[in-house]
Enzyme design. Structure first.
Site, PDB file in Angstrom:
ATOM      1  N   ASP A   1      69.786  65.563  69.134  1.00 54.97           N
ATOM      2  CA  ASP A   1      68.946  64.562  69.792  1.00 54.97           C
ATOM      3  C   ASP A   1      68.964  64.776  71.305  1.00 54.97           C
ATOM      4  OD1 ASP A   1      67.480  62.323  70.381  1.00 54.97           O
ATOM      5  OD2 ASP A   1      68.755  60.934  69.257  1.00 54.97           O
ATOM      6  N   ASP A   2      67.843  65.162  71.862  1.00 54.69           N
ATOM      7  CA  ASP A   2      67.733  65.389  73.309  1.00 54.69           C
ATOM      8  C   ASP A   2      68.596  66.564  73.772  1.00 54.69           C
ATOM      9  OD1 ASP A   2      66.299  63.046  73.042  1.00 54.69           O
ATOM     10  OD2 ASP A   2      67.367  61.932  74.596  1.00 54.69           O
TER      11      ASP A   2
ATOM     12  N   CYS B   1      61.747  60.957  70.449  1.00 57.45           N
ATOM     13  CA  CYS B   1      62.466  61.003  69.170  1.00 57.45           C
ATOM     14  C   CYS B   1      61.649  60.611  67.941  1.00 57.45           C
ATOM     15  CB  CYS B   1      63.675  60.072  69.237  1.00 57.45           C
ATOM     16  SG  CYS B   1      64.667  60.171  70.726  1.00 57.45           S
TER      17      CYS B   1
ATOM     18  N   LYS C   1      70.974  59.208  62.455  1.00 56.96           N
ATOM     19  CA  LYS C   1      69.900  58.418  63.069  1.00 56.96           C
ATOM     20  C   LYS C   1      68.658  58.437  62.188  1.00 56.96           C
ATOM     21  CE  LYS C   1      66.947  58.993  67.188  1.00 56.96           C
ATOM     22  NZ  LYS C   1      66.995  59.247  68.649  1.00 56.96           N
TER      23      LYS C   1
ATOM     24  N   HIS D   1      65.468  55.938  62.733  1.00 55.31           N
ATOM     25  CA  HIS D   1      64.392  55.749  63.719  1.00 55.31           C
ATOM     26  C   HIS D   1      63.004  56.019  63.130  1.00 55.31           C
ATOM     27  CE1 HIS D   1      63.396  55.860  68.303  1.00 55.31           C
ATOM     28  NE2 HIS D   1      63.147  54.702  67.716  1.00 55.31           N
TER      29      HIS D   1
ATOM     30  N   HIS E   1      72.265  62.449  72.780  1.00 54.09           N
ATOM     31  CA  HIS E   1      71.481  61.361  73.382  1.00 54.09           C
ATOM     32  C   HIS E   1      72.445  60.384  74.075  1.00 54.09           C
ATOM     33  CE1 HIS E   1      68.873  57.796  73.464  1.00 54.09           C
ATOM     34  NE2 HIS E   1      67.856  58.480  72.962  1.00 54.09           N
TER      35      HIS E   1
ATOM     36  N   ASP F   1      65.245  67.300  68.393  1.00 55.30           N
ATOM     37  CA  ASP F   1      64.030  66.517  68.113  1.00 55.30           C
ATOM     38  C   ASP F   1      63.053  66.523  69.275  1.00 55.30           C
ATOM     39  OD1 ASP F   1      65.553  64.889  69.808  1.00 55.30           O
ATOM     40  OD2 ASP F   1      64.908  63.044  68.817  1.00 55.30           O
ATOM     41  N   ASN F   2      63.553  66.872  70.452  1.00 54.74           N
ATOM     42  CA  ASN F   2      62.691  67.040  71.641  1.00 54.74           C
ATOM     43  C   ASN F   2      63.542  67.770  72.663  1.00 54.74           C
ATOM     44  OD1 ASN F   2      63.278  63.667  71.564  1.00 54.74           O
ATOM     45  ND2 ASN F   2      64.116  64.810  73.299  1.00 54.74           N
TER      46      ASN F   2
ATOM     47  N   LYS G   1      62.401  65.943  78.224  1.00 57.98           N
ATOM     48  CA  LYS G   1      61.976  64.930  77.257  1.00 57.98           C
ATOM     49  C   LYS G   1      60.920  64.011  77.893  1.00 57.98           C
ATOM     50  CE  LYS G   1      63.886  60.970  74.706  1.00 57.98           C
ATOM     51  NZ  LYS G   1      65.104  60.161  74.413  1.00 57.98           N
TER      52      LYS G   1
END
Ligand code: CA
Length: 458
Positions: free
Chosen positions: A30-31, A70, A125, A127, A221, A278-279, A296
């Site tokens: 994540d990130d 995300c 996660k 989301h 993240h 994810d990004n 991001k």
């Protein structure tokens, strides 16, 4: 070759073959920055286990996600369809009273695979919706261990809320206890360790397969939180980069435990393992997207081009590098093609991704995509890559009459430093018109954005 084959047969006597339905393990960071894995040249954070996926499989230099944030990125990945087709264009609100995720008439990968006999577990996660009917076990997953929000506190002692109903102010949803299937559970370990152990345990239990493990870390993240065990690995680093390095290192350890479980159960050969972020790296977590421009939330390469590696010994070459654009949408298309009969599909909702195998194996030298598209509807931003040309347009409220337009040649300028839109206005306009026409075939955002839920005003 014969010696290698013999060695393989001797060490893995019951190895599965390419005729069996493959297992799928999707691991999402994540990130995480493009440059923050060893296989993309990272120097200060060792990631030996993540690197193993690339070394024993394929590293993608131009791997993309379909959103620079995300929730929408995950919605695209989990359906194999551009998330704009069904309105999952924004990071969704966590408010559980609002329909806020992937609509039920879209198939998730778990829903595609379930009729083909797969057992699936989502870890970490989600989301992709907190609203009843949109949660993991209502979307094809047999098991869930994790949290529904877009981020989470990593320290167990801070996870004190029994449920989202106890959220009294914004971001308190980071402090709910973890969900194990339908139950809230008390935990003791650092969150990343907790998720890794649950994932490895699932492999140990589900290896008779076929199975799908969706391991969605929230690391690295924010909030920037790491334990002394991991911080101590980086005495030469300081500040946020030190904490970030510790968070990435914990995740890498955990990925090692999942890979070990695949080996222990003798199923590694026919398991399709995908690792990606994810990004792109975020501005607030000390990540690095070098040499890419931006972070991001931005449609420059740093926002949407991510670390991406895939390993699948019976199907993909080892130690390969693939340089044409590939996307997160390809995971669903590839597993759907490989899993064979029984996979659910919806003829009215075709997948947007491609089966990567003929491209990566060199059976075709064509590019997988005519074009890759991005759209941020609430900011009126679009981007498109066709061949090595990339165009971006920002047309927010203030600059409707004079939009900010960019054109880059990524083959010569991956860092997007030389904007040629003024010099080549026709070429830029053609690309922008193409992505604008594409957005007109999509639907507008279908739910309120993250942050719109203010529990203090209830
Ligand atoms: Ca993210």
């Amino acid at each position: 070759m014969i010696a290698a084959l013999l060695a393989c047969l001797l060490t893995v006597p019951f190895a599965s073959t390419s005729d069996d339905p493959p297992n799928l393990v999707v691991i999402i960071a994540d990130d995480l920055g493009y440059a923050d894995v060893g296989f993309n040249g990272c120097q200060d954070i060792p990631t030996p286990h993540i690197d193993r996926i690339a070394a024993e499989g394929v590293r993608f230099t131009d791997g993309y996600v379909t959103s620079a944030v995300c929730g929408p990125s995950r919605a695209g990945l989990i359906t194999g369809r551009y998330q704009h087709r069904f309105g999952s264009s924004l990071n969704p609100t966590i408010d559980p009273t609002v329909h806020n995720g992937v609509p039920r008439d879209e198939l998730t990968i778990a829903e595609m695979l379930r009729p083909a006999g797969y057992t699936s577990m989502a870890v970490g996660k989600w989301h992709l919706g907190t609203f009843p009917g949109l949660r993991p076990r209502e979307r094809g997953f047999d098991e869930f261990y994790g949290f529904l929000s877009g981020g989470h506190d990593y320290f167990a002692e801070n996870l004190t809320l029994e449920d989202l109903s106890e959220v009294r102010k914004q971001w308190d949803w980071y402090r709910t206890k973890l969900l194990h299937n339908g139950e809230r559970v008390a935990t003791e370990a650092y969150l990343t360790d907790e998720l890794s152990d649950a994932a490895a345990d699932f492999v140990d239990r589900a290896h008779d397969g076929p199975f799908f493990l969706y391991l969605a870390y929230n690391a690295p993240h924010t909030p920037m939180q790491a334990t002394e065990e991991y911080l101590a690995r980086f005495p030469e680093l300081e500040g946020r980069r030190k904490v970030y390095a510790a968070m990435v290192s914990a995740m890498d350890d955990g990925i090692g435990r999942v890979l070990d479980a695949l080996d222990r159960q003798g199923v590694a050969d026919n398991t399709f393992v995908v690792f990606l972020s994810d990004n792109g790296g975020a501005r607030n977590n000390a990540s690095s997207n070098d040499p890419l421009r931006g972070f991001k939330r931005e449609l420059f390469e740093g926002g949407v081009r991510v670390p991406l590696a895939m390993r699948w010994p019976v199907q993909l070459p080892a130690g390969a590098v693939y340089e044409h654009p590939m996307t997160s949408l390809d995971i669903a298309a590839t597993i759907a093609a490989a899993a064979g009969e029984g996979v659910a599909s919806n003829p009215d909702k075709p997948l947007d991704g491609v089966d990567i195998r003929p491209f990566v194996n060199g059976r075709t030298t064509d590019r997988p995509y005519d074009a890759v598209y991005w759209w941020v509807p609430n900011h009126d931003e679009v981007a498109i890559r066709v061949g090595d040309s990339k165009a971006i347009e920002f047309r927010g409220k203030e600059n409707q009459d004079k939009p900010e337009r960019f054109l880059f040649d990524l083959a010569a300028d991956a860092s997007e430093t030389s904007n040629t839109a003024d010099r080549e206005p026709t070429a830029a306009l053609e690309l922008i018109e193409r992505v604008r026409r594409w957005t007109e075939t999509m639907v507008p955002p279908a739910y309120p954005a993250l942050g719109s839920w203010d529990p203090t005003k209830q």
